[in-house]
Scaffold this active site. Sequence first.
Site, PDB file in Angstrom:
ATOM      1  N   ASP A  53     -75.622 -61.484   7.335  1.00  0.00           N
ATOM      2  CA  ASP A  53     -74.134 -61.235   7.325  1.00  0.00           C
ATOM      3  C   ASP A  53     -74.404 -62.774   5.734  1.00  0.00           C
ATOM      4  O   ASP A  53     -72.915 -62.719   5.510  1.00  0.00           O
ATOM      5  CB  ASP A  53     -73.511 -60.732   7.749  1.00  0.00           C
ATOM      6  CG  ASP A  53     -73.118 -62.233   9.523  1.00  0.00           C
ATOM      7  OD1 ASP A  53     -73.564 -63.204   8.838  1.00  0.00           O
ATOM      8  OD2 ASP A  53     -72.729 -61.758   9.901  1.00  0.00           O
ATOM      9  N   SER A  54     -74.386 -63.964   5.809  1.00  0.00           N
ATOM     10  CA  SER A  54     -74.157 -64.409   5.497  1.00  0.00           C
ATOM     11  C   SER A  54     -74.693 -64.215   3.878  1.00  0.00           C
ATOM     12  O   SER A  54     -73.724 -64.952   2.855  1.00  0.00           O
ATOM     13  CB  SER A  54     -75.005 -65.736   5.443  1.00  0.00           C
ATOM     14  OG  SER A  54     -76.363 -65.606   5.137  1.00  0.00           O
ATOM     15  N   ASP A  92     -78.740 -59.073  10.045  1.00  0.00           N
ATOM     16  CA  ASP A  92     -77.190 -58.792  10.678  1.00  0.00           C
ATOM     17  C   ASP A  92     -76.729 -57.732  10.771  1.00  0.00           C
ATOM     18  O   ASP A  92     -76.352 -57.100  10.291  1.00  0.00           O
ATOM     19  CB  ASP A  92     -76.480 -60.158  10.565  1.00  0.00           C
ATOM     20  CG  ASP A  92     -76.691 -61.006  10.920  1.00  0.00           C
ATOM     21  OD1 ASP A  92     -76.251 -61.042  12.040  1.00  0.00           O
ATOM     22  OD2 ASP A  92     -76.574 -62.492  10.189  1.00  0.00           O
ATOM     23  N   LYS A 122     -79.647 -58.300  15.167  1.00  0.00           N
ATOM     24  CA  LYS A 122     -78.348 -60.229  15.573  1.00  0.00           C
ATOM     25  C   LYS A 122     -77.209 -59.387  15.582  1.00  0.00           C
ATOM     26  O   LYS A 122     -76.061 -58.900  15.020  1.00  0.00           O
ATOM     27  CB  LYS A 122     -79.009 -61.097  14.519  1.00  0.00           C
ATOM     28  CG  LYS A 122     -78.085 -62.369  15.274  1.00  0.00           C
ATOM     29  CD  LYS A 122     -78.779 -63.996  14.539  1.00  0.00           C
ATOM     30  CE  LYS A 122     -77.726 -63.673  13.400  1.00  0.00           C
ATOM     31  NZ  LYS A 122     -76.444 -64.555  13.373  1.00  0.00           N
ATOM     32  N   GLU A 124     -73.667 -61.329  17.684  1.00  0.00           N
ATOM     33  CA  GLU A 124     -73.097 -62.496  17.988  1.00  0.00           C
ATOM     34  C   GLU A 124     -71.751 -61.970  18.684  1.00  0.00           C
ATOM     35  O   GLU A 124     -71.598 -60.897  19.508  1.00  0.00           O
ATOM     36  CB  GLU A 124     -71.934 -62.770  16.679  1.00  0.00           C
ATOM     37  CG  GLU A 124     -72.044 -62.545  15.578  1.00  0.00           C
ATOM     38  CD  GLU A 124     -71.360 -63.897  14.562  1.00  0.00           C
ATOM     39  OE1 GLU A 124     -71.579 -64.406  13.036  1.00  0.00           O
ATOM     40  OE2 GLU A 124     -70.341 -63.831  14.048  1.00  0.00           O
ATOM     41  N   GLU A 191     -75.663 -72.241  16.903  1.00  0.00           N
ATOM     42  CA  GLU A 191     -75.419 -72.474  15.731  1.00  0.00           C
ATOM     43  C   GLU A 191     -73.904 -73.114  15.970  1.00  0.00           C
ATOM     44  O   GLU A 191     -73.487 -73.122  16.701  1.00  0.00           O
ATOM     45  CB  GLU A 191     -74.587 -71.535  14.436  1.00  0.00           C
ATOM     46  CG  GLU A 191     -73.567 -72.093  13.047  1.00  0.00           C
ATOM     47  CD  GLU A 191     -73.513 -70.856  12.599  1.00  0.00           C
ATOM     48  OE1 GLU A 191     -73.040 -70.991  11.578  1.00  0.00           O
ATOM     49  OE2 GLU A 191     -74.171 -69.334  13.259  1.00  0.00           O
TER      50      GLU A 191
END
Length: 302
Positions: A53-54, A92, A122, A124, A191
């Site tokens: 999602d970057s 993501d 993925k 978080e 991270e």
Amino acid sequence: MAYFKQQRPEKVTVPSLRASKERGEKLVCLTAYDYPTARIIDEAGVEIVLVGDSLGNVVLGYENTIPVTLDEMVSATRAVRRGVTRALLVADMPYGSYHTGADDAVRAALRLIKEGGAEAVKLEGGRKRLQLIERLIAEEIPVMGHIGLTPQSVNQLGGFRLQGKTLEAARALIEDARALEAAGVFSIVLELVPREVARIITEAVKIPTIGIGAGPHCDIQVLVIHDLIGLSFTENRKPRFVRQYANMRQIMTEAISRFAEDVRSGSYPAEDESYAVSPETAAELELLLNEERIEDREQRTI
């Protein structure tokens, strides 16, 4: 030339990643958001391609990852899928796609897999995501965990800061990692955590750890491709862990400037960079052009 004659490595899968950790192999993960970049990364032999999602920061121009939508992630994943054949493709789950319940999360993950072509997702968060992760895995959706700095929590965290600095915070991260492994994730992104903490976690779990700003002890290292090749616009706040291997921004700027100069000077396109008709047709076109000129002059005199 011998490199190109070698047999292409086998397809990377979720089980093969764990086997690589057991053998002590160090692997590579990079982000991609489009077909040509994905194809280059895959052909270079990278084991995991992450549609992060970057995307919001480095492609769409957002301030952070929070505005990224599921539709945007599906579109980017679909493009990357066309360029990846060997690497494991992970997508993501964007902010808001799994925060409103397990059913919504499953629907979002299925879109990334069915429409986008991802092989895993993925998301978080640590222990607070366990029930959600277990539900996704129960639906046969492979899940990559992500703890430490979680960019989707930037408003709560107050910025992009090192996590796990205190003994209490480090213990919480270790417990998160163990809980995620027990829930069934096949790997965990660490991270922006101290290297000592990352080492303990890497040794404590049997699944691969994926480090970004987490030191050298992780099983896999990941970077955002734009940071690696110098296409990021964060040069004034480049994280310590980013090592730039090329300056594509400078290369592109020089190429565009040269192109613009050639256009303005008339040297581009050259004769061999354009197309021509046969000499017979060219002569007929010249006669037609002369007729047009004569007709134009006659109309002006009337």
